[in-house]
Design a protein around this motif. Structure first.
Motif, PDB file in Angstrom:
ATOM      1  N   LEU A   1     120.131  32.996  24.603  1.00  0.00           N
ATOM      2  CA  LEU A   1     121.354  32.534  25.261  1.00  0.00           C
ATOM      3  C   LEU A   1     121.336  32.856  26.758  1.00  0.00           C
ATOM      4  CD1 LEU A   1     124.060  33.500  22.601  1.00  0.00           C
ATOM      5  CD2 LEU A   1     123.588  31.191  23.435  1.00  0.00           C
ATOM      6  N   ILE A   2     120.815  34.015  27.106  1.00  0.00           N
ATOM      7  CA  ILE A   2     120.722  34.389  28.523  1.00  0.00           C
ATOM      8  C   ILE A   2     119.780  33.435  29.260  1.00  0.00           C
ATOM      9  CG2 ILE A   2     119.929  36.170  30.133  1.00  0.00           C
ATOM     10  CD1 ILE A   2     120.831  38.259  28.041  1.00  0.00           C
ATOM     11  N   LEU A   3     118.640  33.136  28.634  1.00  0.00           N
ATOM     12  CA  LEU A   3     117.626  32.306  29.285  1.00  0.00           C
ATOM     13  C   LEU A   3     118.111  30.885  29.573  1.00  0.00           C
ATOM     14  CD1 LEU A   3     114.332  33.346  27.433  1.00  0.00           C
ATOM     15  CD2 LEU A   3     115.013  33.889  29.774  1.00  0.00           C
ATOM     16  N   ILE A   4     118.960  30.311  28.690  1.00  0.00           N
ATOM     17  CA  ILE A   4     119.350  28.907  28.885  1.00  0.00           C
ATOM     18  C   ILE A   4     120.278  28.723  30.086  1.00  0.00           C
ATOM     19  CG2 ILE A   4     119.053  28.331  26.445  1.00  0.00           C
ATOM     20  CD1 ILE A   4     122.057  28.413  26.106  1.00  0.00           C
ATOM     21  N   GLY A   5     120.815  29.825  30.618  1.00  0.00           N
ATOM     22  CA  GLY A   5     121.652  29.706  31.813  1.00  0.00           C
ATOM     23  C   GLY A   5     120.850  29.421  33.071  1.00  0.00           C
ATOM     24  N   VAL A   6     119.563  29.773  33.066  1.00  0.00           N
ATOM     25  CA  VAL A   6     118.730  29.628  34.267  1.00  0.00           C
ATOM     26  C   VAL A   6     118.456  28.161  34.617  1.00  0.00           C
ATOM     27  CG1 VAL A   6     116.518  30.207  35.322  1.00  0.00           C
ATOM     28  CG2 VAL A   6     117.707  31.898  33.903  1.00  0.00           C
ATOM     29  N   PRO A   7     117.943  27.328  33.680  1.00  0.00           N
ATOM     30  CA  PRO A   7     117.700  25.921  34.045  1.00  0.00           C
ATOM     31  C   PRO A   7     118.975  25.161  34.385  1.00  0.00           C
ATOM     32  CG  PRO A   7     117.336  26.267  31.691  1.00  0.00           C
ATOM     33  CD  PRO A   7     117.463  27.620  32.317  1.00  0.00           C
ATOM     34  N   GLN A   8     120.112  25.580  33.800  1.00  0.00           N
ATOM     35  CA  GLN A   8     121.376  24.919  34.139  1.00  0.00           C
ATOM     36  C   GLN A   8     121.706  25.132  35.613  1.00  0.00           C
ATOM     37  OE1 GLN A   8     123.860  22.408  33.800  1.00  0.00           O
ATOM     38  NE2 GLN A   8     123.717  23.101  31.677  1.00  0.00           N
ATOM     39  N   ALA A   9     121.536  26.376  36.085  1.00  0.00           N
ATOM     40  CA  ALA A   9     121.796  26.675  37.497  1.00  0.00           C
ATOM     41  C   ALA A   9     120.826  25.914  38.403  1.00  0.00           C
ATOM     42  CB  ALA A   9     121.688  28.177  37.735  1.00  0.00           C
ATOM     43  N   LEU A  10     119.543  25.885  38.034  1.00  0.00           N
ATOM     44  CA  LEU A  10     118.540  25.179  38.836  1.00  0.00           C
ATOM     45  C   LEU A  10     118.821  23.678  38.893  1.00  0.00           C
ATOM     46  CD1 LEU A  10     115.270  26.973  37.634  1.00  0.00           C
ATOM     47  CD2 LEU A  10     116.467  27.282  39.818  1.00  0.00           C
ATOM     48  N   CYS A  11     119.322  23.133  37.788  1.00  0.00           N
ATOM     49  CA  CYS A  11     119.667  21.708  37.728  1.00  0.00           C
ATOM     50  C   CYS A  11     120.661  21.341  38.823  1.00  0.00           C
ATOM     51  CB  CYS A  11     120.240  21.383  36.347  1.00  0.00           C
ATOM     52  SG  CYS A  11     121.233  19.870  36.278  1.00  0.00           S
ATOM     53  N   TRP A  12     121.738  22.111  38.927  1.00  0.00           N
ATOM     54  CA  TRP A  12     122.797  21.766  39.881  1.00  0.00           C
ATOM     55  C   TRP A  12     122.414  22.101  41.314  1.00  0.00           C
ATOM     56  CZ3 TRP A  12     126.386  18.504  38.465  1.00  0.00           C
ATOM     57  CH2 TRP A  12     126.623  18.341  37.094  1.00  0.00           C
ATOM     58  N   ILE A  13     121.508  23.063  41.488  1.00  0.00           N
ATOM     59  CA  ILE A  13     120.982  23.320  42.830  1.00  0.00           C
ATOM     60  C   ILE A  13     120.193  22.101  43.317  1.00  0.00           C
ATOM     61  CG2 ILE A  13     119.292  24.688  44.131  1.00  0.00           C
ATOM     62  CD1 ILE A  13     120.146  27.114  42.436  1.00  0.00           C
ATOM     63  N   LEU A  14     119.407  21.493  42.405  1.00  0.00           N
ATOM     64  CA  LEU A  14     118.630  20.306  42.764  1.00  0.00           C
ATOM     65  C   LEU A  14     119.520  19.091  43.012  1.00  0.00           C
ATOM     66  CD1 LEU A  14     115.304  20.092  40.718  1.00  0.00           C
ATOM     67  CD2 LEU A  14     115.612  19.818  43.176  1.00  0.00           C
TER      68      LEU A  14
ATOM     69  N   LEU B   1     116.353  14.008  41.350  1.00  0.00           N
ATOM     70  CA  LEU B   1     117.380  13.918  40.309  1.00  0.00           C
ATOM     71  C   LEU B   1     116.764  13.889  38.916  1.00  0.00           C
ATOM     72  CD1 LEU B   1     120.044  11.455  41.779  1.00  0.00           C
ATOM     73  CD2 LEU B   1     120.026  13.949  41.783  1.00  0.00           C
ATOM     74  N   LEU B   2     115.602  13.263  38.777  1.00  0.00           N
ATOM     75  CA  LEU B   2     114.917  13.262  37.478  1.00  0.00           C
ATOM     76  C   LEU B   2     114.571  14.687  37.051  1.00  0.00           C
ATOM     77  CD1 LEU B   2     112.501  10.200  37.771  1.00  0.00           C
ATOM     78  CD2 LEU B   2     114.356  10.473  36.116  1.00  0.00           C
ATOM     79  N   ILE B   3     114.054  15.482  37.990  1.00  0.00           N
ATOM     80  CA  ILE B   3     113.722  16.881  37.690  1.00  0.00           C
ATOM     81  C   ILE B   3     114.988  17.657  37.346  1.00  0.00           C
ATOM     82  CG2 ILE B   3     112.772  19.026  38.626  1.00  0.00           C
ATOM     83  CD1 ILE B   3     110.955  17.260  40.401  1.00  0.00           C
ATOM     84  N   ALA B   4     116.059  17.404  38.119  1.00  0.00           N
ATOM     85  CA  ALA B   4     117.331  18.084  37.867  1.00  0.00           C
ATOM     86  C   ALA B   4     117.857  17.758  36.474  1.00  0.00           C
ATOM     87  CB  ALA B   4     118.359  17.677  38.926  1.00  0.00           C
ATOM     88  N   ARG B   5     117.760  16.486  36.089  1.00  0.00           N
ATOM     89  CA  ARG B   5     118.268  16.068  34.780  1.00  0.00           C
ATOM     90  C   ARG B   5     117.426  16.661  33.642  1.00  0.00           C
ATOM     91  NH1 ARG B   5     123.200  14.078  34.150  1.00  0.00           N
ATOM     92  NH2 ARG B   5     122.542  12.609  32.545  1.00  0.00           N
ATOM     93  N   ILE B   6     116.128  16.803  33.865  1.00  0.00           N
ATOM     94  CA  ILE B   6     115.280  17.445  32.850  1.00  0.00           C
ATOM     95  C   ILE B   6     115.690  18.906  32.677  1.00  0.00           C
ATOM     96  CG2 ILE B   6     112.934  18.235  32.331  1.00  0.00           C
ATOM     97  CD1 ILE B   6     111.909  15.654  33.633  1.00  0.00           C
ATOM     98  N   LEU B   7     115.934  19.598  33.798  1.00  0.00           N
ATOM     99  CA  LEU B   7     116.348  21.004  33.738  1.00  0.00           C
ATOM    100  C   LEU B   7     117.699  21.149  33.039  1.00  0.00           C
ATOM    101  CD1 LEU B   7     115.294  22.150  37.328  1.00  0.00           C
ATOM    102  CD2 LEU B   7     114.320  22.956  35.166  1.00  0.00           C
ATOM    103  N   GLY B   8     118.639  20.252  33.365  1.00  0.00           N
ATOM    104  CA  GLY B   8     119.935  20.286  32.694  1.00  0.00           C
ATOM    105  C   GLY B   8     119.805  20.025  31.208  1.00  0.00           C
ATOM    106  N   GLY B   9     118.888  19.111  30.856  1.00  0.00           N
ATOM    107  CA  GLY B   9     118.630  18.838  29.447  1.00  0.00           C
ATOM    108  C   GLY B   9     118.021  20.032  28.731  1.00  0.00           C
ATOM    109  N   LEU B  10     117.158  20.776  29.438  1.00  0.00           N
ATOM    110  CA  LEU B  10     116.576  21.993  28.860  1.00  0.00           C
ATOM    111  C   LEU B  10     117.674  22.975  28.471  1.00  0.00           C
ATOM    112  CD1 LEU B  10     113.528  22.649  31.232  1.00  0.00           C
ATOM    113  CD2 LEU B  10     113.407  22.173  28.786  1.00  0.00           C
ATOM    114  N   SER B  11     118.642  23.150  29.360  1.00  0.00           N
ATOM    115  CA  SER B  11     119.750  24.061  29.072  1.00  0.00           C
ATOM    116  C   SER B  11     120.617  23.532  27.932  1.00  0.00           C
ATOM    117  CB  SER B  11     120.602  24.256  30.330  1.00  0.00           C
ATOM    118  OG  SER B  11     121.690  25.115  30.070  1.00  0.00           O
ATOM    119  N   GLY B  12     120.913  22.224  27.974  1.00  0.00           N
ATOM    120  CA  GLY B  12     121.735  21.630  26.919  1.00  0.00           C
ATOM    121  C   GLY B  12     121.067  21.693  25.561  1.00  0.00           C
ATOM    122  N   GLY B  13     119.757  21.398  25.537  1.00  0.00           N
ATOM    123  CA  GLY B  13     119.019  21.482  24.278  1.00  0.00           C
ATOM    124  C   GLY B  13     119.019  22.891  23.726  1.00  0.00           C
ATOM    125  N   GLY B  14     118.907  23.875  24.642  1.00  0.00           N
ATOM    126  CA  GLY B  14     118.968  25.272  24.215  1.00  0.00           C
ATOM    127  C   GLY B  14     120.313  25.614  23.612  1.00  0.00           C
ATOM    128  N   ALA B  15     121.387  25.132  24.263  1.00  0.00           N
ATOM    129  CA  ALA B  15     122.735  25.397  23.747  1.00  0.00           C
ATOM    130  C   ALA B  15     122.924  24.766  22.371  1.00  0.00           C
ATOM    131  CB  ALA B  15     123.777  24.863  24.728  1.00  0.00           C
TER     132      ALA B  15
END
Length: 448
Positions: free
Chosen positions: A82-95, A105-119
């Motif tokens: 749960l702690i780890l999935i917060g990291v790609p979410q933050a990186l997504c919105w920074i991008l 934006l493609l990279i950002a959306r992949i990172l956001g998806g990584l966090s969402g998939g983890g959740a």
């Protein structure tokens, strides 16, 4: 703090990434038209091909994360994952904040998806393991409520604020999450599965439920060895394994049979095509609010009405709503001028669809799957369920425009009406009720 309050605190903290992922989902609907316009904040406007991939590629990140987090779930534990999935979410919105072209934006959306998939992979399992029998259903539906709240919030923020303000707001919430989750304890079921000492497991269990998980079981070497053992393919010959596995895989598809994952990404475009006088931006916010209301109603009704009645009602009425909406677009495509009198029909139907779907087929399947899967295979099989879900979402979102071009908007909607009908038949015939049953009692349903 009472044990039940600790359960709700843990559920709230664990679901903050789900809220952020909801914002991530709805972000594409109001912002993709902006990114394709001459007023785009990027170096140049996106074309249709780039836009469809930006909408869909988050699902690719979610699919990848399903396997990563599914492995981490049993390797390092629920809390650390749960702690780890917060990291790609933050990186997504920074991008998103700093990106200047479609590739960023493609990279950002992949990172956001990584966090969402983890959740999607970790949160339902974690919640099911820290909840007592009386609150498991309600706590499980917080996941859907959180996601739908995030979707509504995403529409509101994107309508009110400038393109660059939304990422700053989301980043501040991500920081709050990373701090809050540190104070959440590990699931007692995971500690038990790892063969931790009885005292450690009892402390975790008492923290969440006020009970000691039947201390005789905790001190039983046989019980611990059972939870630690490696499950082989031959074990799936047992009904207690293969029955809940098949039901879980099929039940998770219910989340996609109404097409709402696709519709929410293209709500603005769908409402614009309807030709309604109502602003598509405000229509999207209204629909998201109705969806949130539906998931809240589900959280109240799930322990009163039961899982099966909610799923069945939701699937049948989804079919009806999609059929009516498809008929509207079909008559419009034939050039009936009189249909313009009923231009509010798509907004009403989509609102009703999201309400009724949130009560059942988009809310209950994850709760249900986590309930019926045995502890020793729950992490692995739920990972497969989420991989299946993300694959269907990717295909649906990526080929939405293609389906509309080939089938027409009416054909697209009638396709999902037919899958909703098949869903309702399956629910009525094959799904057993789990309301009010302990995990052990549910396991007994599949032992023969």
């Amino acid at each position: 703090m009472k044990p039940v309050h600790r359960q709700y605190y843990a559920a709230f903290c664990a679901n903050l990434p789900t809220i952020l992922y909801g914002i991530f989902i709805s972000w594409s609907s109001p912002n993709i038209p902006l990114l394709q316009s001459i007023e785009t904040p990027l170096e140049s406007p996106l074309n249709d091909h780039e836009a469809s991939w930006i909408a869909a590629v988050g699902g690719l990140g979610g699919l990848l994360s399903t396997f990563i987090c599914g492995w981490l779930l049993d390797k390092i534990g629920r809390k650390k994952t749960l702690i780890l999935i917060g990291v790609p979410q933050a990186l997504c919105w920074i991008l998103i904040l700093t990106g200047r072209n479609g590739r960023h934006l493609l990279i950002a959306r992949i990172l956001g998806g990584l966090s969402g998939g983890g959740a999607f992979t970790v949160v339902p399992v974690f919640i099911s393991e820290i909840s007592d029998d009386d609150h498991r259903g309600v706590l499980g539906t917080i996941f859907s409520v959180s996601c739908n709240f995030g979707i509504m919030l995403g529409f509101i923020l994107s309508t009110i604020f400038d393109y660059y303000v939304v990422p700053l707001i989301v980043l501040s919430v991500a920081v709050v999450y990373l701090i809050g989750i540190l104070f959440v304890r590990e699931s007692p079921k995971f500690l038990e599965m790892q063969g931790k000492n009885g005292e450690e497991i009892v402390k975790s269990s008492k923290y969440y439920t006020g009970k000691e998980i039947i201390e005789l079981e905790l001190n039983s070497k046989e019980k611990i060895e059972k939870d630690k053992k490696t499950v082989s393919i031959t074990d799936f010959k047992q009904p207690s394994y293969w029955k809940p596995t098949i039901l879980s895989l099929i039940t998770i598809t219910f989340c996609t049979t109404s097409g709402t994952f696709v519709i929410i990404c293209f709500t603005k475009q769908i409402l614009d095509e309807a030709g309604s006088d109502i602003s598509s931006d405000y229509g999207s916010i209204f629909i998201a609010f109705i969806q949130l209301l539906g998931s809240y109603c589900a959280s109240i009704a799930i322990e009163r009405a039961g899982r099966k009645p909610l799923l069945l009602t939701s699937a049948v009425l989804s079919c009806l709503s999609l059929t009516i909406m498809g008929s509207y677009y079909y008559l419009k495509s034939l050039g009936y001028d009189e249909i313009s009198t009923f231009s509010v029909t798509p907004l009403v139907c989509v609102s009703f669809l999201f309400f009724i779907v949130s009560i059942g087929v988009s809310t209950v399947p994850m709760v249900y799957a986590c309930e019926i899967l045995p502890t020793e295979i729950r992490g692995f099989i739920f990972t497969l369920c989420m991989a299946e879900l993300w694959t269907l979402i990717i295909l649906g979102v990526r080929y939405f425009m293609t389906m509309v071009d080939v089938l027409g908007m009416h054909g697209f909607l009638w396709f999902f009406a037919s899958t909703s009908l098949l869903t309702s038949i399956f629910i009525g015939v094959f799904l057993p009720e789990t309301k009010g049953k302990s995990i052990e009692a549910i396991a007994g349903l599949f032992s023969k």
